[in-house]
Design a protein around this motif. Structure first.
Motif, PDB file in Angstrom:
ATOM      1  N   ALA A  48       0.940  -1.156  -0.090  1.00 61.55           N
ATOM      2  CA  ALA A  48      -0.051  -0.010  -0.062  1.00 61.55           C
ATOM      3  C   ALA A  48       0.759   1.050   0.198  1.00 61.55           C
ATOM      4  CB  ALA A  48      -0.988   0.006   1.283  1.00 61.55           C
ATOM      5  N   ASP A  49       0.352   2.669  -0.519  1.00 63.41           N
ATOM      6  CA  ASP A  49       1.038   3.749  -0.249  1.00 63.41           C
ATOM      7  C   ASP A  49       1.308   3.841   1.024  1.00 63.41           C
ATOM      8  OD1 ASP A  49       0.195   3.736  -2.941  1.00 63.41           O
ATOM      9  OD2 ASP A  49      -1.248   5.455  -2.621  1.00 63.41           O
ATOM     10  N   ASP A  50       2.563   4.580   1.202  1.00 62.83           N
ATOM     11  CA  ASP A  50       3.036   5.007   2.721  1.00 62.83           C
ATOM     12  C   ASP A  50       3.070   3.750   3.672  1.00 62.83           C
ATOM     13  OD1 ASP A  50       2.918   7.331   0.985  1.00 62.83           O
ATOM     14  OD2 ASP A  50       0.695   7.887   2.184  1.00 62.83           O
ATOM     15  N   SER A  51       3.608   2.751   3.331  1.00 64.44           N
ATOM     16  CA  SER A  51       3.445   1.545   4.280  1.00 64.44           C
ATOM     17  C   SER A  51       4.749   1.261   4.810  1.00 64.44           C
ATOM     18  CB  SER A  51       2.938   0.181   3.338  1.00 64.44           C
ATOM     19  OG  SER A  51       3.624   0.152   2.350  1.00 64.44           O
ATOM     20  N   GLU A  88       7.697   3.585  -7.875  1.00 62.69           N
ATOM     21  CA  GLU A  88       7.156   2.650  -6.882  1.00 62.69           C
ATOM     22  C   GLU A  88       7.714   2.648  -5.495  1.00 62.69           C
ATOM     23  OE1 GLU A  88       4.465  -0.345  -7.367  1.00 62.69           O
ATOM     24  OE2 GLU A  88       4.044   1.686  -7.724  1.00 62.69           O
ATOM     25  N   ARG A 139       6.319   5.524  -3.666  1.00 64.20           N
ATOM     26  CA  ARG A 139       4.933   5.577  -3.412  1.00 64.20           C
ATOM     27  C   ARG A 139       4.592   4.918  -2.479  1.00 64.20           C
ATOM     28  NH1 ARG A 139       1.291   1.363  -3.745  1.00 64.20           N
ATOM     29  NH2 ARG A 139       2.924   0.107  -4.763  1.00 64.20           N
ATOM     30  N   VAL A 140       5.433   3.701  -1.865  1.00 66.41           N
ATOM     31  CA  VAL A 140       5.299   2.940  -0.683  1.00 66.41           C
ATOM     32  C   VAL A 140       5.907   3.385   0.492  1.00 66.41           C
ATOM     33  CG1 VAL A 140       4.995   0.733  -2.323  1.00 66.41           C
ATOM     34  CG2 VAL A 140       7.154   1.283  -1.006  1.00 66.41           C
ATOM     35  N   THR A 141       6.600   4.541   0.377  1.00 60.85           N
ATOM     36  CA  THR A 141       7.289   5.046   1.655  1.00 60.85           C
ATOM     37  C   THR A 141       6.702   6.218   2.218  1.00 60.85           C
ATOM     38  OG1 THR A 141       9.447   4.448   0.509  1.00 60.85           O
ATOM     39  CG2 THR A 141       9.754   6.009   2.396  1.00 60.85           C
ATOM     40  N   ARG A 142       6.626   6.050   3.466  1.00 62.04           N
ATOM     41  CA  ARG A 142       6.017   7.137   4.295  1.00 62.04           C
ATOM     42  C   ARG A 142       6.580   8.520   4.153  1.00 62.04           C
ATOM     43  NH1 ARG A 142       6.092   2.754   8.569  1.00 62.04           N
ATOM     44  NH2 ARG A 142       4.303   1.710   8.276  1.00 62.04           N
ATOM     45  N   PRO A 184      10.562  11.217   0.675  1.00 63.43           N
ATOM     46  CA  PRO A 184       8.981  11.562  -0.007  1.00 63.43           C
ATOM     47  C   PRO A 184       8.528  12.593   0.989  1.00 63.43           C
ATOM     48  CG  PRO A 184       9.625   9.354   0.402  1.00 63.43           C
ATOM     49  CD  PRO A 184      10.703   9.899   1.065  1.00 63.43           C
TER      50      PRO A 184
END
Length: 254
Positions: A118-121, A143, A146-149, A254
């Motif tokens: 998921a996004d920000d996971s 990508e 996208r997945v990094t908080r 991010p």
């Protein structure tokens, strides 16, 4: 504190020489080589995290894109990090036998260009020497972001094509051209290289990486991974950097 200031203190000439010396064992003793590289990488990521947040990365979740056979899992587990490894090739994942040896992390079979998260996971997302092996390296980078908080850390490190190690097992013949070097390797060895130009190895430049990272608005620093601190200026010199920055590290927040 600058993000790279903590790691810069570790980036000494003696470290560079030690890593270069250990490279001799990549083929005859991969466990020795990759275990040492993994420990050095975990230390580098820990230093970069401390440079951003001022504290240890222990207890954080790190996603390693292209985690391979588990050497990095062990190194990050030793640092107290919750490790998630993504690897598309099951043969690579099990090649060393260490993936499940210590239950050091969680491993997922997936492509780095379509991460099943998921996004920000995650707090930290790492990719070490993977971008040159995928046809769309900046899709992989997107990508990872996208997945990094927000406020986390993304570390994307890759081998530069025109550097001395750009040809991987093809050696310096890649300066003859990628396709020609790949065909020459196949004729000499009777099989295609594991890192075969055009299918599992691609030409990625320093300039492309810097341009992409700058376009994201998340770039905080970039430096040659294996060089001592006093040689980091090479990253800022067009043309020269393509030959002398053997591995580029892009540090993004991010």
């Amino acid at each position: 504190m600058a993000v790279t200031e903590v790691f810069a203190q570790r980036a000494t000439l003696s470290r560079s020489l030690r890593l270069l010396w250990e490279f001799r064992y990549e083929q005859p003793d991969p466990t020795r080589f990759y275990s040492g590289l993994a420990s050095d990488t975990a230390a580098m990521v820990g230093d970069l995290w401390r440079g951003i947040h001022g504290d240890s990365m222990a207890g954080r979740a790190v996603l390693d894109v292209g985690g391979g056979p588990g050497y990095f899992a062990t190194a990050f587990a030793d640092a107290g990090v919750h490790y998630l490894g993504v690897e598309p090739d099951p043969a690579e994942m099990h090649s060393s036998g260490v993936v499940f040896e210590r239950n050091a992390g969680t491993f997922v079979r997936a492509s780095g260009m379509a991460l099943p998260f998921a996004d920000d996971s995650v707090d930290i997302c790492l990719s070490s020497n993977v971008a040159e092996h995928v046809p769309r390296p900046w899709r992989l980078g997107a990508e990872m972001l996208r997945v990094t908080r927000p406020g986390g850390l993304v570390v994307l490190s890759y081998t530069v094509w025109l550097g001395p190690f750009g040809g991987h097992e093809m050696g310096l013949t890649h300066y003859l051209g990628g396709a020609r070097a790949a065909d020459r390797y196949a004729r000499r060895h009777g099989h295609r290289a594991k890192n075969d130009y055009g299918s599992s190895l691609f030409a990625v430049s320093v300039a492309e990486g810097l341009d992409w990272a700058a376009s994201t608005g998340a770039l905080v620093d970039a430096f040659p991974r294996y060089h001592p601190r006093w040689a980091w200026w090479l990253t800022s010199v067009p043309v020269l950097r393509e030959f002398l920055v053997s591995n580029l590290v892009l540090v993004l927040r991010p």
